[in-house]
Design a protein around this motif. Structure first.
Motif, PDB file in Angstrom:
ATOM      1  N   LEU A 195      21.109  31.177  26.645  1.00 27.78           N
ATOM      2  CA  LEU A 195      21.379  32.556  27.055  1.00 27.78           C
ATOM      3  C   LEU A 195      20.136  33.072  27.769  1.00 27.78           C
ATOM      4  O   LEU A 195      19.062  33.180  27.163  1.00 27.78           O
ATOM      5  N   ALA A 196      20.257  33.344  29.062  1.00 25.69           N
ATOM      6  CA  ALA A 196      19.138  33.887  29.832  1.00 25.69           C
ATOM      7  C   ALA A 196      18.903  35.337  29.428  1.00 25.69           C
ATOM      8  O   ALA A 196      19.840  36.121  29.322  1.00 25.69           O
ATOM      9  N   LEU A 197      17.628  35.679  29.195  1.00 29.02           N
ATOM     10  CA  LEU A 197      17.256  37.043  28.801  1.00 29.02           C
ATOM     11  C   LEU A 197      16.545  37.792  29.919  1.00 29.02           C
ATOM     12  O   LEU A 197      16.859  38.943  30.202  1.00 29.02           O
ATOM     13  N   GLU A 198      15.555  37.151  30.545  1.00 29.41           N
ATOM     14  CA  GLU A 198      14.770  37.774  31.620  1.00 29.41           C
ATOM     15  C   GLU A 198      14.456  36.727  32.669  1.00 29.41           C
ATOM     16  O   GLU A 198      14.175  35.571  32.340  1.00 29.41           O
ATOM     17  N   GLY A 199      14.456  37.138  33.941  1.00 32.64           N
ATOM     18  CA  GLY A 199      14.150  36.214  35.028  1.00 32.64           C
ATOM     19  C   GLY A 199      15.322  35.287  35.314  1.00 32.64           C
ATOM     20  O   GLY A 199      16.382  35.390  34.694  1.00 32.64           O
ATOM     21  N   GLU A 200      15.117  34.395  36.277  1.00 33.14           N
ATOM     22  CA  GLU A 200      16.129  33.396  36.619  1.00 33.14           C
ATOM     23  C   GLU A 200      15.734  32.062  36.018  1.00 33.14           C
ATOM     24  O   GLU A 200      14.620  31.574  36.250  1.00 33.14           O
ATOM     25  N   LEU A 201      16.641  31.457  35.261  1.00 36.89           N
ATOM     26  CA  LEU A 201      16.411  30.152  34.667  1.00 36.89           C
ATOM     27  C   LEU A 201      17.238  29.128  35.428  1.00 36.89           C
ATOM     28  O   LEU A 201      18.459  29.246  35.510  1.00 36.89           O
ATOM     29  N   HIS A 202      16.558  28.156  36.007  1.00 41.92           N
ATOM     30  CA  HIS A 202      17.233  27.087  36.731  1.00 41.92           C
ATOM     31  C   HIS A 202      17.451  25.936  35.753  1.00 41.92           C
ATOM     32  O   HIS A 202      16.496  25.463  35.139  1.00 41.92           O
ATOM     33  N   ILE A 203      18.692  25.497  35.625  1.00 43.14           N
ATOM     34  CA  ILE A 203      19.018  24.360  34.777  1.00 43.14           C
ATOM     35  C   ILE A 203      19.425  23.212  35.690  1.00 43.14           C
ATOM     36  O   ILE A 203      20.448  23.279  36.374  1.00 43.14           O
ATOM     37  N   VAL A 204      18.576  22.198  35.730  1.00 39.27           N
ATOM     38  CA  VAL A 204      18.791  21.040  36.589  1.00 39.27           C
ATOM     39  C   VAL A 204      19.642  20.036  35.825  1.00 39.27           C
ATOM     40  O   VAL A 204      19.264  19.593  34.736  1.00 39.27           O
ATOM     41  N   LEU A 205      20.789  19.717  36.382  1.00 40.55           N
ATOM     42  CA  LEU A 205      21.687  18.722  35.823  1.00 40.55           C
ATOM     43  C   LEU A 205      21.726  17.520  36.768  1.00 40.55           C
ATOM     44  O   LEU A 205      21.169  17.577  37.867  1.00 40.55           O
ATOM     45  N   LYS A 206      22.355  16.469  36.362  1.00 43.98           N
ATOM     46  CA  LYS A 206      22.385  15.252  37.177  1.00 43.98           C
ATOM     47  C   LYS A 206      22.952  15.504  38.571  1.00 43.98           C
ATOM     48  O   LYS A 206      22.459  14.966  39.557  1.00 43.98           O
ATOM     49  N   ASP A 207      23.989  16.343  38.670  1.00 49.50           N
ATOM     50  CA  ASP A 207      24.691  16.510  39.939  1.00 49.50           C
ATOM     51  C   ASP A 207      24.596  17.902  40.558  1.00 49.50           C
ATOM     52  O   ASP A 207      25.177  18.160  41.594  1.00 49.50           O
ATOM     53  N   PRO A 248      19.953  37.049  33.696  1.00 47.62           N
ATOM     54  CA  PRO A 248      20.060  37.688  32.376  1.00 47.62           C
ATOM     55  C   PRO A 248      21.507  37.978  31.973  1.00 47.62           C
ATOM     56  O   PRO A 248      22.288  38.501  32.766  1.00 47.62           O
ATOM     57  N   GLY A 249      21.841  37.559  30.765  1.00 47.89           N
ATOM     58  CA  GLY A 249      23.174  37.750  30.224  1.00 47.89           C
ATOM     59  C   GLY A 249      24.110  36.575  30.439  1.00 47.89           C
ATOM     60  O   GLY A 249      25.186  36.523  29.851  1.00 47.89           O
ATOM     61  N   GLU A 250      23.717  35.632  31.275  1.00 44.70           N
ATOM     62  CA  GLU A 250      24.567  34.474  31.550  1.00 44.70           C
ATOM     63  C   GLU A 250      24.242  33.327  30.597  1.00 44.70           C
ATOM     64  O   GLU A 250      23.098  33.181  30.153  1.00 44.70           O
ATOM     65  N   THR A 251      25.246  32.501  30.309  1.00 46.25           N
ATOM     66  CA  THR A 251      25.090  31.406  29.350  1.00 46.25           C
ATOM     67  C   THR A 251      25.566  30.081  29.937  1.00 46.25           C
ATOM     68  O   THR A 251      26.329  30.048  30.904  1.00 46.25           O
ATOM     69  N   MET A 252      25.109  29.016  29.299  1.00 52.03           N
ATOM     70  CA  MET A 252      25.576  27.663  29.619  1.00 52.03           C
ATOM     71  C   MET A 252      25.448  26.825  28.363  1.00 52.03           C
ATOM     72  O   MET A 252      24.449  26.927  27.651  1.00 52.03           O
ATOM     73  N   GLU A 267      11.420  28.916  38.743  1.00 55.43           N
ATOM     74  CA  GLU A 267      10.921  28.706  40.099  1.00 55.43           C
ATOM     75  C   GLU A 267      10.124  29.874  40.647  1.00 55.43           C
ATOM     76  O   GLU A 267       9.025  29.690  41.145  1.00 55.43           O
ATOM     77  N   ASN A 268      10.676  31.092  40.599  1.00 57.24           N
ATOM     78  CA  ASN A 268      10.053  32.228  41.265  1.00 57.24           C
ATOM     79  C   ASN A 268       9.479  33.277  40.324  1.00 57.24           C
ATOM     80  O   ASN A 268       8.805  34.195  40.773  1.00 57.24           O
ATOM     81  N   GLU A 269       9.800  33.167  39.050  1.00 56.27           N
ATOM     82  CA  GLU A 269       9.341  34.144  38.060  1.00 56.27           C
ATOM     83  C   GLU A 269       9.464  33.524  36.679  1.00 56.27           C
ATOM     84  O   GLU A 269      10.172  32.539  36.500  1.00 56.27           O
ATOM     85  N   ASP A 270       8.755  34.080  35.720  1.00 60.69           N
ATOM     86  CA  ASP A 270       8.899  33.622  34.343  1.00 60.69           C
ATOM     87  C   ASP A 270      10.354  33.788  33.904  1.00 60.69           C
ATOM     88  O   ASP A 270      11.030  34.735  34.327  1.00 60.69           O
ATOM     89  N   ALA A 271      10.818  32.876  33.072  1.00 65.18           N
ATOM     90  CA  ALA A 271      12.183  32.952  32.548  1.00 65.18           C
ATOM     91  C   ALA A 271      12.123  32.951  31.026  1.00 65.18           C
ATOM     92  O   ALA A 271      11.551  32.038  30.419  1.00 65.18           O
TER      93      ALA A 271
END
Length: 109
Positions: free
Chosen positions: A46-58, A65-69, A82-86
């Motif tokens: 669950l992203a709280l602050e900033g943009e979190l990049h999740i690198v998967l195989k493909d 913020p607020g999005e889940t995987m 990449e561009n800011e703390d996450a």
């Protein structure tokens, strides 16, 4: 709460028990964790602050913020800021040592 410094930021274990573990993690700008997979551990991010990049195989998923995987066992992945703390939460099954590192910027095995 247990605070653990990492070369890419830190993690704080909020709760761990036989059923689940909850961690708060900070990925510092320009850093990434190991490219890895888990044999048993299933985790929901669950992203709280900033943009979190999740690198998967493909592909690369970008969580705001607020999005889940959810990442199932055996799915190769890494988290990157990449561009800011996450800042994000990881809620997972409790196999904390279940990490198979495929690549690591910090030479950890």
């Amino acid at each position: 709460m247990q605070h653990i410094d990492k070369p890419w930021g830190y993690e704080e274990i909020i709760e761990t028990n036989p059923n689940y573990t909850v961690k708060k993690l900070l990925m510092k700008t320009g850093n990434q964790c190991s490219y890895q997979y888990h044999e048993k551990k299933k985790e929901t991010i669950l992203a709280l602050e900033g943009e979190l990049h999740i690198v998967l195989k493909d592909r690369v998923a970008v969580l705001k913020p607020g999005e889940t995987m959810t990442i199932e066992p055996f799915v190769e992945h890494r988290m990157r800021a990449e561009n800011e703390d996450a800042l994000y939460l990881e809620c997972s099954t409790s196999e904390l040592d279940d990490v198979v590192r495929l690549e690591d910027d910090y030479n950890r095995s």
